[in-house]
Design a protein around this motif. Structure first.
Motif, PDB file in Angstrom:
ATOM      1  N   GLN A 188      12.564  -7.815  31.520  1.00 50.56           N
ATOM      2  CA  GLN A 188      12.402  -6.862  30.399  1.00 50.56           C
ATOM      3  C   GLN A 188      11.009  -6.955  29.783  1.00 50.56           C
ATOM      4  N   LEU A 189      10.396  -8.134  29.913  1.00 50.94           N
ATOM      5  CA  LEU A 189       9.120  -8.365  29.220  1.00 50.94           C
ATOM      6  C   LEU A 189       7.910  -7.956  30.063  1.00 50.94           C
ATOM      7  N   ARG A 190       8.042  -8.079  31.383  1.00 43.04           N
ATOM      8  CA  ARG A 190       6.895  -7.830  32.261  1.00 43.04           C
ATOM      9  C   ARG A 190       6.556  -6.328  32.292  1.00 43.04           C
ATOM     10  N   GLY A 191       5.352  -6.059  32.801  1.00 40.47           N
ATOM     11  CA  GLY A 191       4.999  -4.660  33.038  1.00 40.47           C
ATOM     12  C   GLY A 191       4.247  -4.022  31.888  1.00 40.47           C
ATOM     13  N   LYS A 192       4.214  -4.683  30.746  1.00 43.65           N
ATOM     14  CA  LYS A 192       3.422  -4.121  29.637  1.00 43.65           C
ATOM     15  C   LYS A 192       2.780  -5.254  28.849  1.00 43.65           C
ATOM     16  N   PHE A 193       1.719  -4.878  28.142  1.00 39.64           N
ATOM     17  CA  PHE A 193       1.036  -5.890  27.337  1.00 39.64           C
ATOM     18  C   PHE A 193       1.811  -6.183  26.060  1.00 39.64           C
ATOM     19  N   HIS A 194       1.777  -7.456  25.682  1.00 33.53           N
ATOM     20  CA  HIS A 194       2.291  -7.899  24.388  1.00 33.53           C
ATOM     21  C   HIS A 194       1.099  -8.491  23.653  1.00 33.53           C
ATOM     22  N   GLU A 195       1.258  -8.683  22.361  1.00 28.63           N
ATOM     23  CA  GLU A 195       0.139  -9.271  21.602  1.00 28.63           C
ATOM     24  C   GLU A 195       0.416 -10.742  21.361  1.00 28.63           C
ATOM     25  N   PHE A 196      -0.630 -11.551  21.532  1.00 31.28           N
ATOM     26  CA  PHE A 196      -0.499 -12.988  21.269  1.00 31.28           C
ATOM     27  C   PHE A 196      -1.619 -13.419  20.336  1.00 31.28           C
ATOM     28  N   SER A 197      -1.233 -14.002  19.209  1.00 27.83           N
ATOM     29  CA  SER A 197      -2.251 -14.464  18.256  1.00 27.83           C
ATOM     30  C   SER A 197      -2.596 -15.913  18.533  1.00 27.83           C
ATOM     31  N   ILE A 198      -3.832 -16.134  18.921  1.00 27.04           N
ATOM     32  CA  ILE A 198      -4.278 -17.506  19.173  1.00 27.04           C
ATOM     33  C   ILE A 198      -4.372 -18.251  17.841  1.00 27.04           C
ATOM     34  N   ASP A 199      -4.920 -17.575  16.846  1.00 31.45           N
ATOM     35  CA  ASP A 199      -4.965 -18.152  15.499  1.00 31.45           C
ATOM     36  C   ASP A 199      -5.009 -17.019  14.482  1.00 31.45           C
ATOM     37  N   ASP A 200      -4.996 -17.392  13.206  1.00 28.83           N
ATOM     38  CA  ASP A 200      -4.929 -16.365  12.155  1.00 28.83           C
ATOM     39  C   ASP A 200      -6.257 -15.625  11.976  1.00 28.83           C
TER      40      ASP A 200
END
Ligand code: URA
Length: 246
Positions: A188-200
């Motif tokens: 369900q998660l693959r195939g599109k970009f998600h956002e990941f915050s390395i830091d604030d």
């Protein structure tokens, strides 16, 4: 007889898989390289600092005994690659080959990952950075336990905050679920970009989940290989890399 048929089936699947990823070549006169993120840095400047900090982190990983894996491993496997990589691959944890060599993705799944990076994406392994959510081998290749992931995660976060890639590719469910803090299935998660915050303090980074190479080796199908290739093409477009038509 049945066993022999199964063995033949697995062998044929692997041959097909090999052909699939060797079949792609990026048609470009220029040497393949990830589109530069920043103007070239003068020698001995920021690049060297990042490399120094990454090797300091490797020493910290080697000294780490925060979880049981520190005492069962042969070698720590902190990660390796370009300190200024635009693209970072994050796997689950070292297997037997990685544990023996102290390097990530050098076994069978590593060979497939190499093909994806070089033959399919047109990059060199040294263009990217490769690491795992846990830096020491879980015995018997079991999945890393939550407490092991939690104690190891600061190392990965530090690596990502030093490298500051433009795209992170998570290989498989454990890496994806850890970084996205979700229990959803990888399908369900693959195939599109998600956002990941390395830091604030910084903009979120694009994170692409895809199937782990060892999953593809175990569950070879045209559909699975097509899905991984689609995921990598999406990453290549984001990085401004030439995408073969095929
Ligand atoms: N599988 C992983 O997830 N990481 C490695 O380094 C090797 C195999």
């Amino acid at each position: 007889m049945k066993e022999e048929r199964n063995l033949r089936k697995v062998f044929n699947q692997h041959v097909k898989l090999e052909e699939y990823f060797t079949g792609f070549s990026v048609k470009s006169n220029k040497p393949a390289a990830v589109a530069p993120q920043q103007p070239p840095q003068p020698a001995n400047s920021q690049n060297t600092d990042i490399a120094t900090e990454l090797s300091q982190l490797c020493k910290e990983v080697a000294a780490c005994q925060k979880c049981v894996l520190g005492s069962t491993r042969t070698n720590p496997v902190p990660g390796e690659g370009n300190p200024k990589a635009d693209l970072v691959f994050v796997g689950e944890g070292p297997g037997a080959d990685e544990d023996a060599q102290g390097r990530p993705f050098v076994g069978r799944s590593g060979q497939l990952l190499d093909k994806i990076i070089t033959n399919a994406m047109g990059l060199k392994r040294s263009d990217v950075y490769i690491c795992n959510i846990v830096k020491c081998r879980p015995p018997e290749n079991r999945e890393p336990r939550p407490e092991e992931i939690i104690s190891c995660l600061p190392f990965l976060k530090k690596q990502l905050s030093l490298i500051r890639p433009r795209v992170i590719v998570c290989l498989g469910a454990p890496a994806t679920r850890t970084l996205l803090n979700t229990n959803k299935p990888i399908g369900q998660l693959r195939g599109k970009f998600h956002e990941f915050s390395i830091d604030d303090d910084s903009e979120p980074v694009k994170l692409m989940p895809t199937f782990h190479p060892s999953y593809i080796l175990r569950n070879y199908s045209d559909d699975n290989r097509r899905k991984v290739w689609e995921d990598m093409k999406t990453v290549m477009v984001e990085l401004g890399l030439p995408v073969p038509k095929k």
